[in-house]
Write a protein that holds these residues in place. Structure first.
Motif, PDB file in Angstrom:
ATOM      1  N   GLY A  20       0.776  -1.381   0.054  1.00 40.28           N
ATOM      2  CA  GLY A  20      -0.141  -0.035  -0.027  1.00 40.28           C
ATOM      3  C   GLY A  20       0.694   1.396  -0.203  1.00 40.28           C
ATOM      4  N   SER A  21       2.054   1.146   0.196  1.00 36.60           N
ATOM      5  CA  SER A  21       2.888   2.488   0.428  1.00 36.60           C
ATOM      6  C   SER A  21       3.338   2.663  -0.824  1.00 36.60           C
ATOM      7  CB  SER A  21       4.019   2.348   1.437  1.00 36.60           C
ATOM      8  OG  SER A  21       4.853   1.364   1.164  1.00 36.60           O
ATOM      9  N   GLY A  22       3.377   1.986  -1.879  1.00 35.37           N
ATOM     10  CA  GLY A  22       3.942   2.190  -3.036  1.00 35.37           C
ATOM     11  C   GLY A  22       3.116   3.220  -3.897  1.00 35.37           C
ATOM     12  N   ARG A  23       3.851   3.522  -5.284  1.00 36.81           N
ATOM     13  CA  ARG A  23       3.010   4.439  -6.001  1.00 36.81           C
ATOM     14  C   ARG A  23       1.631   3.940  -6.452  1.00 36.81           C
ATOM     15  NH1 ARG A  23       8.222   5.260  -6.167  1.00 36.81           N
ATOM     16  NH2 ARG A  23       8.638   3.864  -8.178  1.00 36.81           N
ATOM     17  N   THR A  24       1.412   2.681  -6.988  1.00 36.67           N
ATOM     18  CA  THR A  24       0.276   2.319  -7.387  1.00 36.67           C
ATOM     19  C   THR A  24      -0.582   1.766  -6.133  1.00 36.67           C
ATOM     20  OG1 THR A  24       1.237   0.121  -7.715  1.00 36.67           O
ATOM     21  CG2 THR A  24       1.024   1.707  -9.525  1.00 36.67           C
ATOM     22  N   GLY A  25       0.135   1.302  -5.315  1.00 37.43           N
ATOM     23  CA  GLY A  25      -0.840   0.863  -4.051  1.00 37.43           C
ATOM     24  C   GLY A  25      -1.276   1.886  -3.329  1.00 37.43           C
ATOM     25  N   SER A  26      -0.786   2.908  -3.350  1.00 39.42           N
ATOM     26  CA  SER A  26      -1.229   4.193  -2.615  1.00 39.42           C
ATOM     27  C   SER A  26      -2.257   4.900  -3.395  1.00 39.42           C
ATOM     28  CB  SER A  26      -0.499   5.342  -2.090  1.00 39.42           C
ATOM     29  OG  SER A  26       0.236   5.919  -3.501  1.00 39.42           O
ATOM     30  N   ALA A  27      -2.339   4.906  -4.682  1.00 38.81           N
ATOM     31  CA  ALA A  27      -3.473   5.150  -5.583  1.00 38.81           C
ATOM     32  C   ALA A  27      -4.655   4.243  -5.445  1.00 38.81           C
ATOM     33  CB  ALA A  27      -3.134   5.131  -7.096  1.00 38.81           C
ATOM     34  N   ALA A  28      -4.152   3.041  -5.526  1.00 37.64           N
ATOM     35  CA  ALA A  28      -5.476   1.978  -5.090  1.00 37.64           C
ATOM     36  C   ALA A  28      -6.346   2.238  -3.858  1.00 37.64           C
ATOM     37  CB  ALA A  28      -4.843   0.480  -5.304  1.00 37.64           C
ATOM     38  N   ILE A  29      -5.356   2.533  -2.750  1.00 37.35           N
ATOM     39  CA  ILE A  29      -5.968   2.944  -1.465  1.00 37.35           C
ATOM     40  C   ILE A  29      -6.834   4.062  -1.650  1.00 37.35           C
ATOM     41  CG2 ILE A  29      -5.721   3.636   0.948  1.00 37.35           C
ATOM     42  CD1 ILE A  29      -3.106   2.203   1.048  1.00 37.35           C
ATOM     43  N   GLN A  30      -6.607   5.168  -2.205  1.00 33.18           N
ATOM     44  CA  GLN A  30      -7.476   6.139  -2.351  1.00 33.18           C
ATOM     45  C   GLN A  30      -8.665   6.096  -3.326  1.00 33.18           C
ATOM     46  OE1 GLN A  30      -5.827  10.146  -2.954  1.00 33.18           O
ATOM     47  NE2 GLN A  30      -4.132   9.814  -1.723  1.00 33.18           N
ATOM     48  N   LEU A  31      -8.508   5.270  -4.309  1.00 29.52           N
ATOM     49  CA  LEU A  31      -9.519   4.921  -5.204  1.00 29.52           C
ATOM     50  C   LEU A  31     -10.541   3.758  -4.711  1.00 29.52           C
ATOM     51  CD1 LEU A  31      -7.436   4.766  -8.589  1.00 29.52           C
ATOM     52  CD2 LEU A  31      -9.219   6.232  -8.119  1.00 29.52           C
ATOM     53  N   GLY A  32      -9.860   3.149  -3.752  1.00 30.95           N
ATOM     54  CA  GLY A  32     -10.769   1.932  -3.429  1.00 30.95           C
ATOM     55  C   GLY A  32     -11.880   2.553  -2.254  1.00 30.95           C
ATOM     56  N   LYS A  33     -11.255   3.678  -1.354  1.00 34.96           N
ATOM     57  CA  LYS A  33     -12.285   4.464  -0.559  1.00 34.96           C
ATOM     58  C   LYS A  33     -13.097   5.457  -1.532  1.00 34.96           C
ATOM     59  CE  LYS A  33     -12.201   4.676   3.031  1.00 34.96           C
ATOM     60  NZ  LYS A  33     -13.154   3.696   3.898  1.00 34.96           N
ATOM     61  N   ALA A  34     -12.365   5.935  -2.531  1.00 36.21           N
ATOM     62  CA  ALA A  34     -13.736   6.805  -3.417  1.00 36.21           C
ATOM     63  C   ALA A  34     -14.628   6.023  -3.955  1.00 36.21           C
ATOM     64  CB  ALA A  34     -12.889   7.513  -4.607  1.00 36.21           C
ATOM     65  N   LEU A  35     -14.358   4.551  -4.195  1.00 40.55           N
ATOM     66  CA  LEU A  35     -15.408   3.746  -4.463  1.00 40.55           C
ATOM     67  C   LEU A  35     -16.484   2.857  -3.585  1.00 40.55           C
ATOM     68  CD1 LEU A  35     -13.211   1.962  -7.246  1.00 40.55           C
ATOM     69  CD2 LEU A  35     -15.248   3.557  -7.748  1.00 40.55           C
ATOM     70  N   GLY A  36     -16.049   3.347  -2.336  1.00 41.03           N
ATOM     71  CA  GLY A  36     -16.919   2.965  -1.184  1.00 41.03           C
ATOM     72  C   GLY A  36     -16.578   1.638  -0.570  1.00 41.03           C
ATOM     73  N   ALA A  37     -15.142   1.256  -0.858  1.00 46.71           N
ATOM     74  CA  ALA A  37     -14.658   0.102  -0.206  1.00 46.71           C
ATOM     75  C   ALA A  37     -14.264   0.147   0.998  1.00 46.71           C
ATOM     76  CB  ALA A  37     -13.795  -0.638  -1.300  1.00 46.71           C
ATOM     77  N   THR A  38     -14.190  -0.700   1.933  1.00 48.91           N
ATOM     78  CA  THR A  38     -13.275  -0.855   3.014  1.00 48.91           C
ATOM     79  C   THR A  38     -11.987  -1.561   2.623  1.00 48.91           C
ATOM     80  OG1 THR A  38     -15.206  -1.352   4.700  1.00 48.91           O
ATOM     81  CG2 THR A  38     -12.995  -1.921   5.381  1.00 48.91           C
ATOM     82  N   VAL A  39     -10.912  -0.507   3.160  1.00 55.43           N
ATOM     83  CA  VAL A  39      -9.518  -0.837   2.287  1.00 55.43           C
ATOM     84  C   VAL A  39      -8.808  -1.414   3.668  1.00 55.43           C
ATOM     85  CG1 VAL A  39      -7.634   0.091   1.173  1.00 55.43           C
ATOM     86  CG2 VAL A  39      -9.815   0.664   0.646  1.00 55.43           C
ATOM     87  N   ILE A  40      -8.098  -2.523   3.209  1.00 55.15           N
ATOM     88  CA  ILE A  40      -6.938  -3.160   3.979  1.00 55.15           C
ATOM     89  C   ILE A  40      -5.731  -2.964   3.334  1.00 55.15           C
ATOM     90  CG2 ILE A  40      -5.967  -5.241   5.344  1.00 55.15           C
ATOM     91  CD1 ILE A  40      -9.234  -6.118   5.350  1.00 55.15           C
ATOM     92  N   ALA A  41      -4.691  -2.447   3.918  1.00 60.12           N
ATOM     93  CA  ALA A  41      -3.475  -2.350   3.295  1.00 60.12           C
ATOM     94  C   ALA A  41      -2.323  -3.061   4.003  1.00 60.12           C
ATOM     95  CB  ALA A  41      -3.304  -0.901   2.936  1.00 60.12           C
ATOM     96  N   THR A  42      -1.333  -3.326   3.434  1.00 60.33           N
ATOM     97  CA  THR A  42      -0.086  -4.040   3.772  1.00 60.33           C
ATOM     98  C   THR A  42       1.065  -3.182   3.642  1.00 60.33           C
ATOM     99  OG1 THR A  42       0.857  -5.256   1.749  1.00 60.33           O
ATOM    100  CG2 THR A  42      -0.790  -6.396   3.104  1.00 60.33           C
ATOM    101  N   ALA A  43       2.185  -3.191   4.780  1.00 64.07           N
ATOM    102  CA  ALA A  43       3.143  -2.470   4.668  1.00 64.07           C
ATOM    103  C   ALA A  43       4.504  -3.287   5.413  1.00 64.07           C
ATOM    104  CB  ALA A  43       2.874  -1.032   5.444  1.00 64.07           C
ATOM    105  N   ARG A  44       5.566  -2.960   5.391  1.00 60.28           N
ATOM    106  CA  ARG A  44       6.401  -3.637   5.950  1.00 60.28           C
ATOM    107  C   ARG A  44       7.243  -2.899   7.233  1.00 60.28           C
ATOM    108  NH1 ARG A  44       7.177  -8.862   4.651  1.00 60.28           N
ATOM    109  NH2 ARG A  44       6.164  -9.348   2.707  1.00 60.28           N
ATOM    110  N   ASN A  45       6.635  -1.823   7.578  1.00 59.56           N
ATOM    111  CA  ASN A  45       7.359  -1.037   8.859  1.00 59.56           C
ATOM    112  C   ASN A  45       6.347  -0.044   9.007  1.00 59.56           C
ATOM    113  OD1 ASN A  45       8.074   1.582   7.369  1.00 59.56           O
ATOM    114  ND2 ASN A  45       9.784   0.157   6.316  1.00 59.56           N
ATOM    115  N   GLU A  46       6.583   0.568  10.214  1.00 61.86           N
ATOM    116  CA  GLU A  46       5.635   1.677  10.726  1.00 61.86           C
ATOM    117  C   GLU A  46       5.564   2.841  10.035  1.00 61.86           C
ATOM    118  OE1 GLU A  46       2.669   3.381  12.721  1.00 61.86           O
ATOM    119  OE2 GLU A  46       3.149   1.244  12.899  1.00 61.86           O
ATOM    120  N   ASP A  47       6.478   3.242   9.309  1.00 58.98           N
ATOM    121  CA  ASP A  47       6.558   4.480   8.546  1.00 58.98           C
ATOM    122  C   ASP A  47       5.669   4.288   7.307  1.00 58.98           C
ATOM    123  OD1 ASP A  47       8.251   5.984  10.132  1.00 58.98           O
ATOM    124  OD2 ASP A  47      10.086   5.573   8.955  1.00 58.98           O
ATOM    125  N   LYS A  48       5.923   3.239   6.549  1.00 58.43           N
ATOM    126  CA  LYS A  48       4.865   2.926   5.522  1.00 58.43           C
ATOM    127  C   LYS A  48       3.470   2.686   5.801  1.00 58.43           C
ATOM    128  CE  LYS A  48       8.724   1.125   2.728  1.00 58.43           C
ATOM    129  NZ  LYS A  48       9.252  -0.036   1.780  1.00 58.43           N
TER     130      LYS A  48
END
Length: 200
Positions: A20-48
């Motif tokens: 989710g912290s990558g360029r396409t992943g972050s776009a997918a998070i925002q678009l998922g929310k815009a489309l009305g979904a509940t979004v779960i993302a993965t990351a590998r550290n707290e900053d991400k």
């Protein structure tokens, strides 16, 4: 293209974004929310993970601390993810597909792990989900026009806000490119003025 046209993500569904912290992943998070979904993302550290939350993720799974399959099932009340947006591949893909819902859709977008997700036909059959590629290059002009209109509307009403984290002048193109390595998050923008020629 992937979320709306290929996976037909709908309001009220659960979207799992791998990377989710990558360029396409972050776009997918925002678009998922815009489309009305509940979004779960993965990351590998707290900053991400923090960056994913800033993009609107409802839940973030730090893969260095939690089991992906079990956590997705817990967060979705046992239902699983309706749509999986995979930019990672490899073992992460395998763990994610063990938490896909019946009738779920998996989008292959990238392989940040160095290995594409490997669909297992038997697993697909007995768990009743589909896997498809999501590359905008191969879509029709009509799909592209519809996508552009939808994205423009989301930008106008503030549903999506591209996360620009760095801005460079045209002379600094090499530095902008170098800044994208090493797990950088957000987007780098290069400003261009008329007649500018980069000093490479």
């Amino acid at each position: 293209m992937g979320l709306a046209h290929r996976a037909t993500l709908r309001k009220g569904q659960t979207l799992l974004v791998l990377g989710g912290s990558g360029r396409t992943g972050s776009a997918a998070i925002q678009l998922g929310k815009a489309l009305g979904a509940t979004v779960i993302a993965t990351a590998r550290n707290e900053d991400k993970a923090r960056f994913c939350r800033l993009q609107g993720a409802d839940h973030v799974i730090d893969l260095s601390e939690h089991d992906l399959t079990q956590t997705v099932l817990e967060l979705s009340g046992g239902h699983g993810a309706d749509v999986i947006y995979d930019t990672v591949g490899g073992e992460t893909y395998e763990q994610a597909t063990r938490a896909v819902s019946r009738g779920g859709r998996v989008l292959l977008v990238g392989f940040a792990s160095g290995k594409w997700g490997q669909p297992d036909p038997q697993h697909l059959l007995f768990n009743d989900y589909s896997v498809s590629g999501a590359l905008a290059l191969f879509r029709s002009d009509t799909e592209r026009d519809l996508t552009q209109e939808a994205l423009s509307a989301f930008l106008r009403d503030g549903s999506i806000t591209p996360p620009v984290t760095e801005t460079y002048g045209f002379d600094d193109v090499p530095a902008a490119i170098a800044s994208r390595s090493g797990g950088a998050v957000g987007q780098a923008v290069v400003t261009v003025t008329r007649g500018a020629v980069p000093q490479l």
